[in-house]
Structure formats: C-alpha cells, structure tokens
Enzyme design. Structure first.
Site, PDB file in Angstrom:
ATOM      1  N   ARG A  39       0.825  -1.219   0.000  1.00  0.00           N
ATOM      2  CA  ARG A  39       0.000   0.000   0.000  1.00  0.00           C
ATOM      3  C   ARG A  39       0.855   1.263   0.000  1.00  0.00           C
ATOM      4  NH1 ARG A  39      -4.998  -1.748   3.981  1.00  0.00           N
ATOM      5  NH2 ARG A  39      -6.168  -2.784   2.343  1.00  0.00           N
ATOM      6  N   LYS A 200     -18.442 -15.802   3.483  1.00  0.00           N
ATOM      7  CA  LYS A 200     -19.897 -15.720   3.640  1.00  0.00           C
ATOM      8  C   LYS A 200     -20.656 -15.201   2.428  1.00  0.00           C
ATOM      9  CE  LYS A 200     -19.752 -14.726   8.568  1.00  0.00           C
ATOM     10  NZ  LYS A 200     -19.909 -13.598   9.496  1.00  0.00           N
ATOM     11  N   GLY A 351      -8.244  -7.251  -0.393  1.00  0.00           N
ATOM     12  CA  GLY A 351      -8.424  -8.249   0.658  1.00  0.00           C
ATOM     13  C   GLY A 351      -7.660  -9.522   0.390  1.00  0.00           C
ATOM     14  N   GLY A 374     -13.178  -3.817   0.839  1.00  0.00           N
ATOM     15  CA  GLY A 374     -14.548  -3.361   1.065  1.00  0.00           C
ATOM     16  C   GLY A 374     -14.972  -2.327   0.037  1.00  0.00           C
TER      17      GLY A 374
HETATM   18  P1  AMP Z   1     -13.801 -13.038   3.145  1.00  0.00           P
HETATM   19  O1  AMP Z   1     -13.213 -12.248   4.245  1.00  0.00           O
HETATM   20  O2  AMP Z   1     -15.274 -13.125   3.153  1.00  0.00           O
HETATM   21  O3  AMP Z   1     -13.241 -12.702   1.770  1.00  0.00           O
HETATM   22  O4  AMP Z   1     -13.374 -14.550   3.429  1.00  0.00           O
HETATM   23  C1  AMP Z   1     -12.044 -14.944   3.450  1.00  0.00           C
HETATM   24  C2  AMP Z   1     -11.899 -16.140   4.319  1.00  0.00           C
HETATM   25  O5  AMP Z   1     -12.750 -17.168   3.861  1.00  0.00           O
HETATM   26  C3  AMP Z   1     -10.513 -16.722   4.324  1.00  0.00           C
HETATM   27  O6  AMP Z   1      -9.963 -16.533   5.607  1.00  0.00           O
HETATM   28  C4  AMP Z   1     -10.728 -18.180   4.026  1.00  0.00           C
HETATM   29  O7  AMP Z   1      -9.974 -19.030   4.851  1.00  0.00           O
HETATM   30  C5  AMP Z   1     -12.192 -18.379   4.282  1.00  0.00           C
HETATM   31  N1  AMP Z   1     -12.715 -19.523   3.544  1.00  0.00           N
HETATM   32  C6  AMP Z   1     -12.622 -19.760   2.235  1.00  0.00           C
HETATM   33  N2  AMP Z   1     -13.181 -20.943   1.913  1.00  0.00           N
HETATM   34  C7  AMP Z   1     -13.658 -21.473   3.050  1.00  0.00           C
HETATM   35  C8  AMP Z   1     -14.333 -22.699   3.373  1.00  0.00           C
HETATM   36  N3  AMP Z   1     -14.631 -23.603   2.419  1.00  0.00           N
HETATM   37  N4  AMP Z   1     -14.650 -22.916   4.668  1.00  0.00           N
HETATM   38  C9  AMP Z   1     -14.351 -22.006   5.614  1.00  0.00           C
HETATM   39  N5  AMP Z   1     -13.718 -20.843   5.369  1.00  0.00           N
HETATM   40  C10 AMP Z   1     -13.369 -20.577   4.112  1.00  0.00           C
END
Ligand code: AMP
Length: 396
Positions: A39, A200, A351, A374
């Site tokens: 960054r 999620k 991210g 974000g």
């Molecule tokens: P986000 O912050 O929503 O972009 O999510 C990123 C996180 O999702 C990372 O820390 C990953 O380890 C987690 N992640 C990705 N795939 C899976 C999965 N199949 N089960 C649980 N966590 C996951």
C-alpha cells in the site's frame, strides 16, 4: 460513476502549494516493522509527482483500530521509516494529526518536503466525520488529494469532511482504481466473468445480485459456495454455512440460472486444521462429519476453462481456506489462470484474493490488483462511495 467525471491531480496546479493527501497506509506491522509495503508503494506515484512539483506534502492515514485514543501499537512511525527508504528522502513524522505542535512542524517545512501525520484514528472525531476536526486537519492546505481508495467507502473526516474546507481531487491511485473498476462495469469486453469466494454469502449478496445482471458467468467458490450447495439440497456435513441465507441462495440460483457456476467436486477435511485428514469427493458425496475446505480438481478444470474464454474478469474472495497449504489449491489455480491470460482485463478485488495473488508473486501479471477490499465490493455493488462523491466534478 467513473473518474472521468471527477477532477484528478492532473487537473489542478499544485506547483509550490501545500497539499493534504489522504493515503491508505493501513499496513500490517510486526512490532515496529512493516511486513507488507504494497500500500505504501501504491501511493508513490502521487507522492513523487507532488515532490517533483515542489509541493509541501502532508500525508494522513489511519492504521488499525486504536479506538479513538493514542496507542503506540498503531503508530504510523514505522510507515514513515519505510516511506523514507522508498522515496530516498526524509519523511517528517508528526506526533499527532492535529494540534499546535503539528502546525509548527508543517509551518517549518518547504517545497518538496514530506510530513506524515500520526494515525487519524487516535481521535474519535475521524470516524464521526466531525467538522471541526476536519477543518483542523486541513492545516491550511490549498488542495486535498484523496488517494485512499481503500477508505473511500467510509464518510470520515479525512475522506469526506475535509472537502468542505479545501478543493478536493483524486490522486493517481484513486484514479487508476476507479478507471479499472468503472470501465469493467460500464464497457466490459465480453465474455465478462466474475469469480466470487470468501467466507460468507451474506457479505456478497448485493454484489452477486448486481453482477448477475452484468456478467456472462459468475463462478462461486470458498465458504460461500456451501450455502448454495445446501440450498440445492446437497449434504455439506460440517461445512461453514449460513442457514438463514438458504432462501436468498435459492433465489439467486433461480435468477442466475446457467450463469451461476458452483463447485462439482471439493476437498473435504475431518477437522478445520492444516494437518487434517483430507479426501476428494463429488459435491454429492460429502461425509456428514467432514467439512468442505477447497475446490476439487474437476471444478478447477471447469473454472479454468471458463477463465480462458473470458475477456474481462473480476475476482474477489479466496476459493478455499488458502491460509492452510492443503486447502490453497483452488485459490492459487484461479490466480495462475488469471495471470496466464493474454489479452484480457484481469481485476483482482482487494483483501484476501489480492493477498493470495501477491503471495504467489503474480500481482504484476494482473491488469489491476485493487488496494481496497470493502471499497471495491461496494463499487461493484453499484454504490456511490462517499470519498469519491466528495471529490470535485470535472464541470466545477
Ligand atoms: P472473506 O473475508 O469473506 O473474503 O473470506 C475470506 C476467508 O474465507 C478466508 O480466511 C478463508 O480461509 C475463508 N474460507 C474460504 N473458503 C472457506 C471454506 N470452504 N470454509 C471455511 N472458510 C473458508
């Protein structure tokens, strides 16, 4: 929506002027060492341009969450050190971001000097977008340059408030971010593909809804795929799932039809751990005591084929638990597939997917790696970012 409508650093005369620059120096630290300076390097073109134009440069940023009071753990001092190495010149570190001593430090500086203000979030007024705090933060600058795309989705004193007191324009990084994302959405060369992953579905419902109206294909991976799989009636065992989003997932599946692609095989593990036992199974065969942690090889092959046929690709969110080596294959396969594409526009949202691309050493081979997670998601949702809305329009 795109910057074309917003003034940038190119449209104002900063020669010899005092300028306040909002940068995103929210970098990871290990004690007093910056562990990833991406960054900081991303802000260099703007800073160097200002130095070359003999401006007096006042930089401001937040770092972490010091909760509205000074906390040495979140000091920007290590950033000043790294920035000064990168620029090959002294960066004058201020003890605070507002106040008398900071004013004096700035008053003693001249053309080409660089001052870095201390963490904006040492003051609760920053996130409250307090007008008096914003006024003080300007420090008599003649221009405000916003180069912090990663913070543009927040209406804070340093992203929105200051623009009431000083003409505001986009820095080069902000311009680049808005141009890439803006162009991809407004005039994508087709086929236009989006790849969404991460933990999620709930975080990404709006972006899925919006992208489904624009893309030719939407590939889903990561934890969020599980909710879709369950919505289709599959057993997903102990996998991460949002049971309160099953109806939404069903509705998105209905709307997405053929466009929306889900994993057909997956890597499952007997526990959520690096050393877990693993198996490769069809999505219809997930054992009840196991959990899905990555894409399987047939899915990777299908996704790769779709990626190869695309002309514009936007990727946000990892395809599996890529922090653990046994579950990083899907994420890195997508990163490599994007890197190997010739003649296509490849945009990686900030991210975790940006971190994965950096880790794999592939950042240079993408058209654009966003510095804002974000913010890039909100942009893709079609939202107006307050930090961008506050910049002067071309017509002004
Ligand atoms: P986000 O912050 O929503 O972009 O999510 C990123 C996180 O999702 C990372 O820390 C990953 O380890 C987690 N992640 C990705 N795939 C899976 C999965 N199949 N089960 C649980 N966590 C996951």
């Amino acid at each position: 929506m795109a910057t074309m409508h917003k003034k940038t650093l190119h449209n104002v005369d900063v020669q010899g002027r005092r300028v306040l620059v909002r940068v995103d120096f929210n970098v990871p630290l290990d004690g007093d060492r910056v562990t990833d300076d991406t960054r900081i390097r991303a802000a260099l073109p703007t800073i160097q341009y200002l130095i070359d134009h003999q401006a007096t440069v006042i930089l401001c940023s937040h770092l972490g969450r010091p909760k509205g009071k000074p906390d040495p753990k979140y000091s920007l001092r290590p950033v000043a050190q790294r920035l000064s190495e990168l620029l090959g010149r002294t960066v004058h570190m201020a003890d605070d971001c507002v106040g008398k001593s900071v004013g004096e430090l700035i008053a003693g500086r001249g053309p080409g000097d660089v001052v870095l203000l201390e963490n904006l979030r040492y003051h609760p007024q920053e996130e409250l977008n307090d007008a008096e705090f914003a006024r003080q933060l300007v420090h008599g600058a003649q221009f405000f340059i916003n180069d912090a795309f990663g913070s543009a989705h927040r209406a804070h004193a340093s992203t929105a408030g200051v623009t009431a007191f000083v003409p505001a324009v986009a820095g080069f990084l902000m311009e680049r971010e808005l141009n890439y994302l803006g162009r991809a959405l407004a005039h994508p060369e087709r086929p236009f593909l989006a790849i969404l992953g991460g933990a999620k579905v709930s975080d990404k419902i709006q972006v899925i809804e919006k992208l489904l109206t624009q893309v030719d294909y939407l590939l889903i991976g990561g934890g969020m795929a599980n909710t879709f799989l369950k919505a289709k009636g599959y057993e997903i065992g102990q996998s991460l799932v949002e049971t309160d989003r099953l109806n939404t997932a069903q509705e998105l599946l209905r709307r997405g039809g053929e466009k929306l692609m889900l994993p057909v095989d997956v890597v499952v593990a007997d526990q959520f751990a690096e050393g877990a036992k693993t198996q490769l199974v069809d999505v219809a065969q997930v054992p009840v005591d196991w959990r899905i942690l990555d894409l399987g090889p047939r899915t990777i092959e299908q996704y790769r084929a779709k990626i190869r046929s695309a002309k514009t690709i936007i990727w946000n969110g990892p395809m599996g638990v890529f922090e653990m080596a046994p579950f990083a294959k899907g994420t890195f396969a997508v990163a490599h597939a994007l890197a190997d594409l010739a003649g296509a526009t490849t945009i990686v949202g900030g991210g975790d997917s940006a971190a994965a691309v950096e880790q794999a050493g592939l950042a240079e081979r993408m058209s654009h790696v966003s510095t804002g997670g974000g913010a890039s998601l909100e942009f893709l949702e079609g939202k107006q970012l307050p930090g961008v809305a506050a910049l002067a329009d071309m017509s002004e």
